[in-house]
Design an enzyme around this catalytic site. Structure first.
Site, PDB file in Angstrom:
ATOM      1  N   ARG A 137       0.817  -1.217   0.000  1.00 42.54           N
ATOM      2  CA  ARG A 137       0.000   0.000   0.000  1.00 42.54           C
ATOM      3  C   ARG A 137       0.851   1.268   0.000  1.00 42.54           C
ATOM      4  NH1 ARG A 137      -3.564  -1.850   4.692  1.00 42.54           N
ATOM      5  NH2 ARG A 137      -4.908  -3.453   3.824  1.00 42.54           N
ATOM      6  N   ARG A 155      -3.344   6.329   1.133  1.00 47.54           N
ATOM      7  CA  ARG A 155      -3.932   7.482   1.813  1.00 47.54           C
ATOM      8  C   ARG A 155      -2.990   8.222   2.756  1.00 47.54           C
ATOM      9  NH1 ARG A 155      -9.115   5.007   4.521  1.00 47.54           N
ATOM     10  NH2 ARG A 155      -7.806   3.128   4.485  1.00 47.54           N
ATOM     11  N   ASP A 177      -6.875  -2.962  -7.105  1.00 44.58           N
ATOM     12  CA  ASP A 177      -7.509  -3.512  -5.915  1.00 44.58           C
ATOM     13  C   ASP A 177      -7.778  -4.989  -6.132  1.00 44.58           C
ATOM     14  OD1 ASP A 177     -10.118  -4.032  -4.056  1.00 44.58           O
ATOM     15  OD2 ASP A 177      -8.914  -2.390  -3.266  1.00 44.58           O
ATOM     16  N   TYR A 208     -14.921 -12.318   0.841  1.00 39.10           N
ATOM     17  CA  TYR A 208     -15.547 -11.029   0.546  1.00 39.10           C
ATOM     18  C   TYR A 208     -16.862 -11.225  -0.210  1.00 39.10           C
ATOM     19  CZ  TYR A 208     -12.038  -7.517   1.895  1.00 39.10           C
ATOM     20  OH  TYR A 208     -11.220  -6.674   2.592  1.00 39.10           O
TER      21      TYR A 208
END
Length: 368
Positions: free
Chosen positions: A31, A35, A82, A158
Site C-alpha cells: 500500500r 492514503r 484492488d 468477501y
C-alpha cells in the site's frame, strides 16, 4: 502503447526474489501508494476509488507518487489497483463506501449462477493492463513494477460476507456446510486470478504477488484443505500459460497473512518464489522452517509491524535493525530477502516516518 520498455536500472528486487545474496535488502511497502500520502488524498478529492483503478492515467499517476517522493529509497513499484477487481470481473457489484461493500453477495451456492460463466480478462480488466504498460514507461527503468491479485479464499470470503468481517461466519459456513461447492468456487476464482496475473505480466509486470489477507482466519488444517490447493493452482496455471505463449516467467510472491503455522506447507506445496511474512514470526525462525521443507531456495519478504511507523524515529530504527539482524543471520549478508512491512502501511503514517523506515533498511541491511 509500445512495450519497448526502458532498460531496468535497479534489479535488486529481482535478484533477491531469485534467492541470490544482495549488497543490501531491496525494500518496498505494501500500500505504498495510498492514503498516507497527501498527493494521493489530493487525487481522491476529485476521483472515486474505482475510477482511479479504471483510468490508466490516474492509476499510473498514483503508482508513481511514492516513487517520486522516495526516489533512490524504494526498490519496487506496485500497480495501483484492488484485489476486488476480480469479483467485479466475475459479475458482482463492488462499491467503496468507504470500505468495500457487495450489495448482492453470494448467500448460497445457487447464487454462483449469477457469476459470469466465462471471464475474458482482457475485456473486463484491460484497464489494469493499460495502466501497467503506461507505468512501465513512466518508471523509465528506475525500479521494477509489481502486479497482484487477491487469493481465492480471501476473495471468496468477501463475495460471501458482502464486505469485511471480524468472524467470517458466513464464508466459513460455506466451507463446512458446502465443501464441494466451496472448492468449485475457489478454483473458479483461481482461474480468473491466474489469467489476470498472466495479463499483467504480458502488459509489463516484472513480478507478481498473491494477497491471501484472510489466510490466518483458517485453521492450519482448513488452510491446507481449502486455500492452499487454489494458491498452488494459480502458480501452476500462470507458469504453464506463460510457457505456452513463450513469455518469460517472472518471480511470484505469496503473502498468506497470519498463516505462519502453515509456512512449511507453503514452502512444500504452494509453488512460489517468495513467501511474505507478517510481523508475528521471527525472521530467523521463518528461514529455518522454509529451508527445512524446501530443497530450493525460497526468498522471504517482510516483516516489521506496520504500527512501528507511529513509534517515532528511535523505535523505527531499533525495530528495523532487529529485523535486519534476524534476516541476515550469522553471515551478515542479506540473501533471498525482500524488506517490507508485515502488512500494508496505514493511512495515519507521517510520510517522513516512512522515509526514515526506508533509510533505516538501507543502513542496517547493507552487507557488513
Amino acid at each position: 502503447m509500445s512495450q519497448d520498455f526502458p532498460p531496468l536500472k535497479n534489479d535488486l528486487l529481482l535478484r533477491a526474489a531469485r534467492g541470490e545474496a544482495t549488497e543490501r535488502a531491496p525494500v518496498w511497502v505494501m500500500r505504498q501508494a495510498g492514503r498516507y500520502l497527501p498527493e494521493f488524498r489530493k487525487v481522491r478529492e476529485s476521483h472515486e476509488f474505482f475510477e482511479i483503478c479504471r483510468t490508466p492515467a490516474l492509476a499510473t499517476e498514483v503508482t508513481m507518487q511514492p516513487i517520486r517522493r522516495y526516489t533512490g529509497l524504494l526498490d519496487a513499484s506496485i500497480i495501483f489497483s484492488d484485489i476486488l477487481v476480480i469479483p467485479q470481473a466475475m459479475g458482482l457489484v463492488v462499491e467503496m463506501n468507504p470500505a468495500p461493500s457487495f450489495p448482492h453477495p453470494l448467500n448460497s451456492p445457487e447464487d454462483t449462477d449469477r457469476l459470469n460463466p466465462h471471464v475474458d480478462v482482457n475485456l473486463e480488466l484491460g484497464y489494469v493492463y493499460e495502466a501497467i504498460t503506461m507505468t512501465r514507461h513512466a518508471l523509465n527503468g528506475e525500479v521494477p513494477l509489481i502486479g497482484f491479485v487477491g487469493a481465492p479464499w480471501t476473495l471468496m470470503a468477501y463475495m460471501i460476507e458482502g464486505g469485511g468481517s471480524k468472524t467470517l461466519q458466513k464464508a466459513k459456513t460455506w466451507l463446512y456446510k458446502y465443501p464441494e461447492e466451496s472448492m468449485a468456487l475457489l478454483y473458479r476464482i483461481a482461474d480468473v486470478c491466474a489469467d489476470h496475473l498472466v495479463g499483467q505480466i504480458k502488459a509489463g509486470a516484472q513480478m507478481v504477488q498473491v494477497f491471501d489477507s484472510w489466510a490466518g482466519e483458517l485453521s492450519p488444517h482448513d488452510f491446507s484443505a481449502f486455500s492452499l490447493p487454489s494458491l498452488a493452482h494459480i502458480s501452476s496455471r500462470v507458469r504453464s500459460k506463460l510457457s505456452e505463449q513463450g513469455i518469460p516467467i517472472v518471480p511470484m510472491i505469496l503473502f498468506a497473512k497470519g498463516a505462519n503455522t502453515s509456512l512449511a506447507a507453503q514452502a512444500q506445496h504452494a509453488g512460489y518464489d517468495v513467501l511474505g511474512l507478517d510481523w508475528v514470526i521471527e525472521p530467523s525462525e521463518a528461514r529455518r522452517i522454509v529451508d527445512a521443507f524446501s530443497p530450493e531456495t525460497i526468498a522471504l519478504q517482510g516483516n516489521v509491524d506496520p504500527a512501528i511507523l507511529y513509534g517515532g524515529k528511535a523505535a523505527i530504527e531499533r525495530e528495523v535493525k532487529h529485523m535486519c539482524d534476524s534476516f541476515k543471520g550469522t553471515t551478515g549478508t542479506p540473501k533471498a530477502w525482500i524488506a517490507n512491512l508485515g502488512h500494508g502501511i496505514t493511512p495515519g503514517v507521517d510520510p517522513e516516518d516512512m522515509r526514515w523506515f526506508l533509510q533505516c533498511v538501507h543502513k542496517y541491511s547493507t552487507v557488513t
